[in-house]
Write a protein that holds these residues in place. Structure first.
Motif, PDB file in Angstrom:
ATOM      1  N   ALA A  56       0.839  -1.213   0.000  1.00 33.84           N
ATOM      2  CA  ALA A  56       0.000   0.000   0.000  1.00 33.84           C
ATOM      3  C   ALA A  56       0.869   1.257   0.000  1.00 33.84           C
ATOM      4  O   ALA A  56       0.560   2.244  -0.680  1.00 33.84           O
ATOM      5  N   ASP A  57       1.970   1.233   0.735  1.00 32.81           N
ATOM      6  CA  ASP A  57       2.863   2.387   0.782  1.00 32.81           C
ATOM      7  C   ASP A  57       3.584   2.587  -0.547  1.00 32.81           C
ATOM      8  O   ASP A  57       3.853   3.731  -0.952  1.00 32.81           O
ATOM      9  N   ILE A  58       3.921   1.495  -1.225  1.00 34.86           N
ATOM     10  CA  ILE A  58       4.563   1.605  -2.534  1.00 34.86           C
ATOM     11  C   ILE A  58       3.635   2.303  -3.521  1.00 34.86           C
ATOM     12  O   ILE A  58       4.030   3.237  -4.225  1.00 34.86           O
ATOM     13  N   LEU A  59       2.386   1.851  -3.571  1.00 34.50           N
ATOM     14  CA  LEU A  59       1.414   2.472  -4.474  1.00 34.50           C
ATOM     15  C   LEU A  59       1.108   3.901  -4.048  1.00 34.50           C
ATOM     16  O   LEU A  59       0.950   4.789  -4.895  1.00 34.50           O
ATOM     17  N   ASN A 224       2.489  13.838   7.435  1.00 37.82           N
ATOM     18  CA  ASN A 224       1.494  12.774   7.373  1.00 37.82           C
ATOM     19  C   ASN A 224       1.715  11.787   8.513  1.00 37.82           C
ATOM     20  O   ASN A 224       2.668  11.018   8.505  1.00 37.82           O
ATOM     21  N   ALA A 225       0.815  11.814   9.494  1.00 36.74           N
ATOM     22  CA  ALA A 225       0.913  10.891  10.625  1.00 36.74           C
ATOM     23  C   ALA A 225       0.017   9.675  10.434  1.00 36.74           C
ATOM     24  O   ALA A 225      -0.180   8.901  11.369  1.00 36.74           O
ATOM     25  N   GLU A 226      -0.536   9.516   9.247  1.00 36.23           N
ATOM     26  CA  GLU A 226      -1.474   8.434   8.995  1.00 36.23           C
ATOM     27  C   GLU A 226      -0.828   7.369   8.112  1.00 36.23           C
ATOM     28  O   GLU A 226       0.274   7.526   7.611  1.00 36.23           O
ATOM     29  N   ASN A 227      -1.517   6.264   7.968  1.00 39.15           N
ATOM     30  CA  ASN A 227      -1.144   5.221   7.015  1.00 39.15           C
ATOM     31  C   ASN A 227      -2.136   5.218   5.871  1.00 39.15           C
ATOM     32  O   ASN A 227      -3.317   5.455   6.094  1.00 39.15           O
ATOM     33  N   PRO A 228      -1.695   4.946   4.626  1.00 47.85           N
ATOM     34  CA  PRO A 228      -0.322   4.616   4.236  1.00 47.85           C
ATOM     35  C   PRO A 228       0.584   5.828   4.244  1.00 47.85           C
ATOM     36  O   PRO A 228       0.131   6.965   4.318  1.00 47.85           O
ATOM     37  N   THR A 229       1.874   5.567   4.163  1.00 45.43           N
ATOM     38  CA  THR A 229       2.875   6.633   4.118  1.00 45.43           C
ATOM     39  C   THR A 229       3.843   6.344   2.980  1.00 45.43           C
ATOM     40  O   THR A 229       3.659   5.399   2.220  1.00 45.43           O
ATOM     41  N   MET A 230       4.893   7.133   2.872  1.00 49.40           N
ATOM     42  CA  MET A 230       5.807   6.996   1.745  1.00 49.40           C
ATOM     43  C   MET A 230       6.961   6.055   2.078  1.00 49.40           C
ATOM     44  O   MET A 230       7.253   5.781   3.241  1.00 49.40           O
ATOM     45  N   LEU A 231       7.630   5.583   1.035  1.00 51.42           N
ATOM     46  CA  LEU A 231       8.662   4.568   1.191  1.00 51.42           C
ATOM     47  C   LEU A 231       9.837   5.051   2.034  1.00 51.42           C
ATOM     48  O   LEU A 231      10.456   4.249   2.741  1.00 51.42           O
ATOM     49  N   THR A 232      10.172   6.324   1.962  1.00 52.12           N
ATOM     50  CA  THR A 232      11.298   6.824   2.744  1.00 52.12           C
ATOM     51  C   THR A 232      11.051   6.657   4.235  1.00 52.12           C
ATOM     52  O   THR A 232      11.977   6.339   4.994  1.00 52.12           O
ATOM     53  N   LEU A 251      13.297  -1.887  -0.303  1.00 51.38           N
ATOM     54  CA  LEU A 251      12.370  -0.783  -0.550  1.00 51.38           C
ATOM     55  C   LEU A 251      13.044   0.331  -1.336  1.00 51.38           C
ATOM     56  O   LEU A 251      12.437   0.948  -2.218  1.00 51.38           O
ATOM     57  N   GLY A 252      14.323   0.595  -1.023  1.00 47.63           N
ATOM     58  CA  GLY A 252      15.056   1.611  -1.770  1.00 47.63           C
ATOM     59  C   GLY A 252      15.229   1.244  -3.231  1.00 47.63           C
ATOM     60  O   GLY A 252      15.099   2.100  -4.112  1.00 47.63           O
ATOM     61  N   ALA A 257      13.770   1.691  -8.882  1.00 45.01           N
ATOM     62  CA  ALA A 257      13.214   1.129 -10.117  1.00 45.01           C
ATOM     63  C   ALA A 257      12.117   2.028 -10.685  1.00 45.01           C
ATOM     64  O   ALA A 257      12.028   2.223 -11.905  1.00 45.01           O
ATOM     65  N   MET A 258      11.277   2.589  -9.813  1.00 46.93           N
ATOM     66  CA  MET A 258      10.207   3.471 -10.287  1.00 46.93           C
ATOM     67  C   MET A 258      10.775   4.729 -10.931  1.00 46.93           C
ATOM     68  O   MET A 258      10.320   5.157 -11.995  1.00 46.93           O
ATOM     69  N   THR A 259      11.787   5.318 -10.298  1.00 54.82           N
ATOM     70  CA  THR A 259      12.401   6.503 -10.896  1.00 54.82           C
ATOM     71  C   THR A 259      13.172   6.140 -12.161  1.00 54.82           C
ATOM     72  O   THR A 259      13.215   6.919 -13.119  1.00 54.82           O
ATOM     73  N   GLY A 260      13.787   4.947 -12.165  1.00 56.54           N
ATOM     74  CA  GLY A 260      14.510   4.513 -13.350  1.00 56.54           C
ATOM     75  C   GLY A 260      13.600   4.312 -14.542  1.00 56.54           C
ATOM     76  O   GLY A 260      13.976   4.623 -15.682  1.00 56.54           O
ATOM     77  N   LEU A 261      12.400   3.797 -14.312  1.00 53.91           N
ATOM     78  CA  LEU A 261      11.444   3.615 -15.398  1.00 53.91           C
ATOM     79  C   LEU A 261      11.038   4.949 -16.008  1.00 53.91           C
ATOM     80  O   LEU A 261      10.881   5.076 -17.227  1.00 53.91           O
ATOM     81  N   VAL A 262      10.856   5.950 -15.147  1.00 57.45           N
ATOM     82  CA  VAL A 262      10.500   7.285 -15.645  1.00 57.45           C
ATOM     83  C   VAL A 262      11.633   7.835 -16.506  1.00 57.45           C
ATOM     84  O   VAL A 262      11.405   8.360 -17.609  1.00 57.45           O
TER      85      VAL A 262
END
Length: 276
Positions: A56-59, A224-232, A251-252, A257-262
């Motif tokens: 969920a955090d990845i998405l 953001n103190a809620e879930n989901p949160t970001m990968l960092t 996770l890193g 990979a996501m930035t590499g695809l862009v």
């Protein structure tokens, strides 16, 4: 021969620094991501666990960064376009002075500013209440995913707008004046004549912004103190709470990979345009 040796000697410090500060940490992260300590073997276990716990955090991270990048593109085009095509010298000068300020503010300071600005009793809601647009009972906090997007957009828009404004200023004014003489309105002139000519600069700025926003820790952690949160935040949590460098590095690599695809998509499109 002597010149070649002298050249190698001159670039040796730079190559050494790159190896120590980039290549070695990258190789160590790759090894840690694929090494499973519990089973003492290589495999994809850390990645499967990362997806199981943090899918969920990845998405969420991908959606937040894509949305912020899209908004940055719209605002940067609008700001740079008005700086180039605007007719009010006073407003152009004022806008040119104001939009650069976020460039000099670190992300951690921007996050702290937004905590006080977007809170339920923060500056934004207080101003809206004073203007009569809201009541104290209808205010709401934006310290959630919306606050992350607002902070990212506010911080990165000046960077992309600065690149675009420089690229637009270098355009041949004859094409712009010709389009004006043919009756093109300002918006049509911007979207159909100016933006297509500065698309490489826009794409480069957006890719750099995408990578930067994907790597920021302070903004999602402070806003953001809620879930989901970001990968960092997940990576920091796995290291600080569990000492689990394997999953943190997995996770890193997923974020990488996501930035590499862009970046790959941009390079592929650029190669197609050059070959055409």
């Amino acid at each position: 021969m002597f010149g070649r040796k002298a050249s190698l000697l001159l670039i040796t410090p730079a190559l050494t620094m790159m190896a120590v500060l980039f290549l070695f940490p990258l190789a160590s992260s790759l090894a840690s991501a694929f090494w499973q300590d519990a089973e003492a073997r290589w495999g994809m276990g850390n990645f499967w666990r990362a997806w199981q716990f943090y899918s969920a955090d990845i998405l969420f991270s991908l959606v937040i960064v894509v949305l912020a990048t899209a908004l940055v593109a719209v605002l940067a085009v609008a700001i740079a376009g008005y700086l180039t095509l605007g007719e009010s010298r006073l407003f152009v000068a004022l806008l040119g002075w104001l939009y650069r300020w976020p460039l000099f503010i670190p992300f951690v300071v921007a996050a702290q500013l937004m905590r006080t600005f977007l809170a339920k009793n923060g500056m934004m809601n207080t101003a809206l209440v004073e203007l009569g647009l809201l009541t104290p009972f209808t205010t709401q906090s934006f310290l959630d995913w919306r606050g992350i997007v607002i902070t990212f957009v506010w911080k990165q828009t000046p960077f992309v707008a600065l690149l675009l404004a420089g690229a637009m200023a270098a355009l041949d004014r004859a094409t712009i004046e010709a389009a004006r003489n043919l009756g093109a309105k300002r918006l049509r002139l911007l979207l159909d004549v100016v933006v297509p000519q500065v698309m490489p600069s826009l794409a480069s700025g957006l890719i750099l912004s995408f990578v930067t926003m994907m790597s920021v820790l302070s903004v999602p952690m402070m806003i953001n103190a809620e879930n989901p949160t970001m990968l960092t935040v997940d990576m920091a949590w796995r290291i600080n709470a569990y000492g689990d460098y394997g999953m943190a590095n997995a996770l890193g690599l997923i974020a990488y990979a996501m930035t590499g695809l862009v970046a790959w998509g941009y390079l592929r499109q650029g190669l197609k345009e050059k070959s055409a």
